[in-house]
Motif scaffolding. Structure first.
Motif, PDB file in Angstrom:
ATOM      1  N   ALA A 201      87.956  53.208 -35.408  1.00  0.00           N
ATOM      2  CA  ALA A 201      88.965  53.837 -34.548  1.00  0.00           C
ATOM      3  C   ALA A 201      88.286  54.635 -33.443  1.00  0.00           C
TER       4      ALA A 201
ATOM      5  N   ASP B 176      87.287  52.811 -30.291  1.00  0.00           N
ATOM      6  CA  ASP B 176      88.360  52.468 -29.361  1.00  0.00           C
ATOM      7  C   ASP B 176      88.713  53.613 -28.418  1.00  0.00           C
TER       8      ASP B 176
ATOM      9  N   LEU C  98      94.644  47.050 -29.492  1.00  0.00           N
ATOM     10  CA  LEU C  98      94.231  46.841 -30.880  1.00  0.00           C
ATOM     11  C   LEU C  98      94.524  45.426 -31.360  1.00  0.00           C
TER      12      LEU C  98
ATOM     13  N   ILE D 214      94.291  51.776 -25.096  1.00  0.00           N
ATOM     14  CA  ILE D 214      93.764  51.278 -26.363  1.00  0.00           C
ATOM     15  C   ILE D 214      94.487  49.975 -26.669  1.00  0.00           C
TER      16      ILE D 214
ATOM     17  N   THR E 112      99.198  48.137 -28.032  1.00  0.00           N
ATOM     18  CA  THR E 112      98.528  48.958 -27.032  1.00  0.00           C
ATOM     19  C   THR E 112      99.071  50.380 -27.058  1.00  0.00           C
TER      20      THR E 112
ATOM     21  N   GLY F 266      92.045  46.058 -35.960  1.00  0.00           N
ATOM     22  CA  GLY F 266      91.897  47.362 -35.327  1.00  0.00           C
ATOM     23  C   GLY F 266      93.067  48.280 -35.641  1.00  0.00           C
TER      24      GLY F 266
ATOM     25  N   TRP G 101      92.954  51.882 -37.437  1.00  0.00           N
ATOM     26  CA  TRP G 101      93.571  53.056 -36.829  1.00  0.00           C
ATOM     27  C   TRP G 101      94.568  53.710 -37.783  1.00  0.00           C
TER      28      TRP G 101
ATOM     29  N   ARG H 124      91.886  61.898 -26.300  1.00  0.00           N
ATOM     30  CA  ARG H 124      90.837  61.086 -26.919  1.00  0.00           C
ATOM     31  C   ARG H 124      89.724  61.977 -27.472  1.00  0.00           C
TER      32      ARG H 124
END
Length: 188
Positions: A101, A104, A112, A110, A13, A116, A120, A21
């Motif tokens: 990515a 998300d 993952l 986030i 996380t 994921g 990323w 973001r």
């Protein structure tokens, strides 16, 4: 303020503020647009399906060349042949990781999955490669010069702003890789 990626009960996380973001989404979109293959009318459908591109050439943009380097430094013919066989699928793989990515980035926190996290790490690596090329990072001294820029209030020009963005994405990627390593160690 962003919080580093960590491995815990929910998986990997991290936390990003809305502006962070938005910045990452913009960077990801820029890299996707750089990697988008040209649409070619009249291309053989079978060649397109298997990813063969006989019209491909070495990219003229240095950042794209860094993302899609020649396979053989001193052999242009071998590099071209390899590029014809692989570049389209490599572009599609990179774009897929970047888009995954970006998906998300809709929430502050986030979370993952292992897949994921892989996407990323690939996406952040490609963003960093483009930024490094734009900053002309060639060796340790160049990297150290960029790393010294840490204060957003000191960003006076495009280069200093890019240096701060590069340092942010580097920190984010390092925290992600550390969390991925912790995840792997806990599954042994």
């Amino acid at each position: 303020m962003a919080k580093a990626f960590k491995y815990g009960l929910k998986g990997i996380t991290g936390f990003l503020e809305p502006a962070e973001r938005d910045l990452l989404r913009s960077l990801i979109d820029d890299v996707i647009s750089m990697l988008q293959p040209e649409d070619r009318t009249g291309q053989d459908p079978l060649a397109a399906l298997i990813g063969l591109d006989m019209d491909v050439a070495e990219p003229t943009d240095r950042a794209v060349r860094r993302l899609l380097p020649n396979v053989a430094k001193d052999d242009g013919a071998a590099s071209l042949e390899f590029r014809q066989l692989t570049e389209r699928s490599l572009r599609e793989t990179k774009i897929g990781a970047l888009r995954a990515a970006a998906l998300d980035l809709d929430k502050d926190e986030i979370v993952l999955t292992p897949e994921g996290a892989k996407h990323w790490s690939m996406a952040l690596n490609d963003v960093r490669l483009v930024l490094a090329e734009r900053l002309d990072i060639r060796d340790e001294a160049d990297a150290e010069h960029v790393h010294r820029m840490q204060d957003w209030s000191q960003a006076e020009d495009v280069e200093s702003y890019l240096a701060l963005v590069y340092n942010f994405t580097t920190w984010l990627q390092e925290s992600l890789v550390q969390a991925m390593l912790q995840s792997m160690e806990s599954h042994r």
